[in-house]
Design a protein around this motif. Structure first.
Motif, PDB file in Angstrom:
ATOM      1  N   SER A 227      19.877 -66.024  37.597  1.00 15.17           N
ATOM      2  CA  SER A 227      19.552 -64.884  38.456  1.00 15.17           C
ATOM      3  C   SER A 227      19.781 -65.363  39.889  1.00 15.17           C
ATOM      4  O   SER A 227      19.169 -66.344  40.297  1.00 15.17           O
ATOM      5  CB  SER A 227      18.086 -64.480  38.289  1.00 15.17           C
ATOM      6  OG  SER A 227      17.851 -64.164  36.945  1.00 15.17           O
TER       7      SER A 227
ATOM      8  N   ALA B  62      23.091 -68.086  32.344  1.00 17.52           N
ATOM      9  CA  ALA B  62      22.842 -66.746  32.894  1.00 17.52           C
ATOM     10  C   ALA B  62      21.868 -66.783  34.075  1.00 17.52           C
ATOM     11  O   ALA B  62      20.731 -66.317  33.980  1.00 17.52           O
ATOM     12  CB  ALA B  62      22.299 -65.836  31.785  1.00 17.52           C
TER      13      ALA B  62
ATOM     14  N   GLU C 191      22.807 -62.576  36.314  1.00 17.32           N
ATOM     15  CA  GLU C 191      21.775 -61.578  36.020  1.00 17.32           C
ATOM     16  C   GLU C 191      21.153 -61.102  37.335  1.00 17.32           C
ATOM     17  O   GLU C 191      20.117 -61.611  37.779  1.00 17.32           O
ATOM     18  CB  GLU C 191      20.747 -62.178  35.059  1.00 17.32           C
ATOM     19  CG  GLU C 191      21.406 -62.542  33.729  1.00 17.32           C
ATOM     20  CD  GLU C 191      20.448 -62.698  32.569  1.00 17.32           C
ATOM     21  OE1 GLU C 191      19.291 -63.104  32.782  1.00 17.32           O
ATOM     22  OE2 GLU C 191      20.866 -62.411  31.426  1.00 17.32           O
TER      23      GLU C 191
ATOM     24  N   ARG D 178      26.108 -69.306  26.800  1.00 16.76           N
ATOM     25  CA  ARG D 178      26.306 -68.853  28.195  1.00 16.76           C
ATOM     26  C   ARG D 178      25.224 -69.435  29.085  1.00 16.76           C
ATOM     27  O   ARG D 178      24.149 -69.855  28.640  1.00 16.76           O
ATOM     28  CB  ARG D 178      26.338 -67.324  28.255  1.00 16.76           C
ATOM     29  CG  ARG D 178      25.121 -66.455  27.938  1.00 16.76           C
ATOM     30  CD  ARG D 178      23.935 -67.018  27.374  1.00 16.76           C
ATOM     31  NE  ARG D 178      22.848 -66.123  27.144  1.00 16.76           N
ATOM     32  CZ  ARG D 178      21.610 -66.296  27.618  1.00 16.76           C
ATOM     33  NH1 ARG D 178      21.324 -67.320  28.382  1.00 16.76           N
ATOM     34  NH2 ARG D 178      20.635 -65.478  27.327  1.00 16.76           N
TER      35      ARG D 178
ATOM     36  N   CYS E 284      19.796 -58.453  28.842  1.00 15.28           N
ATOM     37  CA  CYS E 284      20.094 -59.770  28.270  1.00 15.28           C
ATOM     38  C   CYS E 284      20.601 -59.637  26.827  1.00 15.28           C
ATOM     39  O   CYS E 284      21.643 -60.185  26.478  1.00 15.28           O
ATOM     40  CB  CYS E 284      18.830 -60.634  28.335  1.00 15.28           C
ATOM     41  SG  CYS E 284      19.053 -62.284  27.654  1.00 15.28           S
TER      42      CYS E 284
ATOM     43  N   ARG F 240      18.864 -72.044  26.787  1.00 19.60           N
ATOM     44  CA  ARG F 240      18.210 -71.739  28.064  1.00 19.60           C
ATOM     45  C   ARG F 240      16.927 -72.542  28.186  1.00 19.60           C
ATOM     46  O   ARG F 240      16.541 -73.257  27.263  1.00 19.60           O
ATOM     47  CB  ARG F 240      17.941 -70.238  28.187  1.00 19.60           C
ATOM     48  CG  ARG F 240      17.022 -69.696  27.128  1.00 19.60           C
ATOM     49  CD  ARG F 240      16.884 -68.187  27.266  1.00 19.60           C
ATOM     50  NE  ARG F 240      16.143 -67.610  26.154  1.00 19.60           N
ATOM     51  CZ  ARG F 240      16.201 -66.336  25.811  1.00 19.60           C
ATOM     52  NH1 ARG F 240      16.939 -65.496  26.494  1.00 19.60           N
ATOM     53  NH2 ARG F 240      15.490 -65.886  24.788  1.00 19.60           N
TER      54      ARG F 240
ATOM     55  N   TYR G  34      15.192 -56.958  32.357  1.00 17.15           N
ATOM     56  CA  TYR G  34      15.855 -58.206  31.941  1.00 17.15           C
ATOM     57  C   TYR G  34      16.095 -58.268  30.429  1.00 17.15           C
ATOM     58  O   TYR G  34      17.217 -58.539  29.985  1.00 17.15           O
ATOM     59  CB  TYR G  34      15.021 -59.408  32.412  1.00 17.15           C
ATOM     60  CG  TYR G  34      15.251 -60.661  31.595  1.00 17.15           C
ATOM     61  CD1 TYR G  34      16.493 -61.301  31.607  1.00 17.15           C
ATOM     62  CD2 TYR G  34      14.251 -61.186  30.782  1.00 17.15           C
ATOM     63  CE1 TYR G  34      16.718 -62.438  30.829  1.00 17.15           C
ATOM     64  CE2 TYR G  34      14.466 -62.314  30.007  1.00 17.15           C
ATOM     65  CZ  TYR G  34      15.696 -62.927  30.033  1.00 17.15           C
ATOM     66  OH  TYR G  34      15.925 -64.031  29.248  1.00 17.15           O
TER      67      TYR G  34
HETATM   68  N1  GLU Z   1      18.341 -65.064  34.213  1.00 10.45           N
HETATM   69  C1  GLU Z   1      17.313 -65.808  33.563  1.00 10.45           C
HETATM   70  C2  GLU Z   1      16.768 -66.831  34.521  1.00 10.45           C
HETATM   71  O1  GLU Z   1      17.434 -67.193  35.479  1.00 10.45           O
HETATM   72  C3  GLU Z   1      17.795 -66.558  32.338  1.00 10.45           C
HETATM   73  C4  GLU Z   1      17.891 -65.689  31.192  1.00 10.45           C
HETATM   74  C5  GLU Z   1      18.436 -66.288  29.927  1.00 10.45           C
HETATM   75  O2  GLU Z   1      19.052 -67.361  29.938  1.00 10.45           O
HETATM   76  O3  GLU Z   1      18.281 -65.605  28.919  1.00 10.45           O
HETATM   77  O4  GLU Z   1      15.670 -67.291  34.292  1.00 10.45           O
END
Ligand code: GLU
Length: 279
Positions: free
Chosen positions: A9, A7, A41, A5, A164, A178, A160
């Motif tokens: 923010s 994710a 997120e 995925r 997560c 990520r 978070y």
């Molecule tokens: N939402 C987080 C960010 O933008 C990423 C979290 C993740 O990929 O676990 O840094």
């Protein structure tokens, strides 16, 4: 089935660093014949805005990237987090803490030994000192072994790490792809996953895009990627950053470019970084 995925923010529009993570996760999923999902997120309400969610989703679509399932928006799942948290409060390793951040800087928290009925909800976790990254091999971390990890903040915001790991499990994520800025947070999430009895995913950390010593972020005024380059050129820039072979890809539209890049995707070419971003 292989599932990963992206994710973001929504604290701003996509910057080059987020495009790199998006493209890396998408290609990895496609190259593995698996699923690619999106999760917004947006639980940190003061930092996240619905207008950014909208622009991020539009920008992802403009790059020719479509998720293989509905987009999960965390702010729409508050009831689920709250009911899971309620279940966790009965455990002996969770406790409420009323320490302020300023207080924690000058003395350790002793709330575990009290029986507070409100405050931040924390869990005491035992961290391992290493884990495997799919590209980097075994990583050793210098983390304190025991750590109190916040599940819900004093201001009521769901933390978070908790959201997560809960959502990675819910979305059936088998490999978390990520940015390397989270390399040191992964042991915390692994410990939380074990404590909650969730299934452990694999981890692939992509090279971090930096400007000098700073990672690209809204806070240090990273430019909105779409203001700098049109979609296909942005894809090419992300592919080069990821060390992939871009020969013959110039001039293709986004869909064709992604299809060709998927065929050639080579995880061993991913640089470890951090690397200077082109803008
Ligand atoms: N939402 C987080 C960010 O933008 C990423 C979290 C993740 O990929 O676990 O840094």
């Amino acid at each position: 089935m292989y599932t990963t995925r992206f994710a973001p923010s929504p604290s701003g529009r996509l910057h080059f660093g987020s495009v790199v993570t998006l493209v890396g996760a998408y290609l990895r999923a496609r190259a593995e014949g698996g699923r690619f999902l999106i999760r917004i997120e947006d639980l940190d309400f003061p930092r996240c805005k619905a207008e950014h969610t909208e622009s991020i989703l539009k920008e992802i679509a403009a790059l020719g990237i479509t998720p293989d399932g509905p987009v999960l928006i965390q702010s729409e799942c508050l009831d689920r987090y709250e009911s899971l948290l309620k279940g966790l409060t009965a455990r002996p390793d969770t406790f409420f803490c009323d320490c302020t951040r300023a207080a924690l800087k000058v003395r350790p928290c002793t709330c575990r030994d009290k029986t507070l009925m409100e405050g931040a909800l924390k869990i005491c976790l035992t961290l391992e000192t290493g884990y495997d990254d799919v590209r980097r091999g075994t990583l050793r971390t210098i983390a304190p072994l025991e750590r109190d990890v916040t599940l819900k903040r004093r201001d009521g915001i769901i933390a978070y790490h908790f959201a997560c790991v809960v959502d990675d499990a819910l979305q059936g994520v088998t490999e978390v792809v990520r940015g390397a800025d989270l390399l040191e947070e992964t042991p915390v999430q692994r410990a939380l996953i074990r404590a909650m009895g969730l299934k452990e995913p694999a981890y692939l950390h992509l090279p971090l895009a930096v400007h000098g010593h700073d990672k690209l972020s809204k806070q240090n005024h990273a430019r909105a990627a779409f203001e700098v380059l049109p979609p296909a050129e942005l894809l090419l820039a992300a592919l080069s950053f990821l060390g992939q072979d871009t020969a013959g890809l110039k001039g293709l539209n986004c869909k064709a470019l992604l299809a060709r890049a998927t065929e050639r995707f080579d995880i061993t070419r991913l640089p470890l970084g951090p690397l200077e971003a082109p803008f």
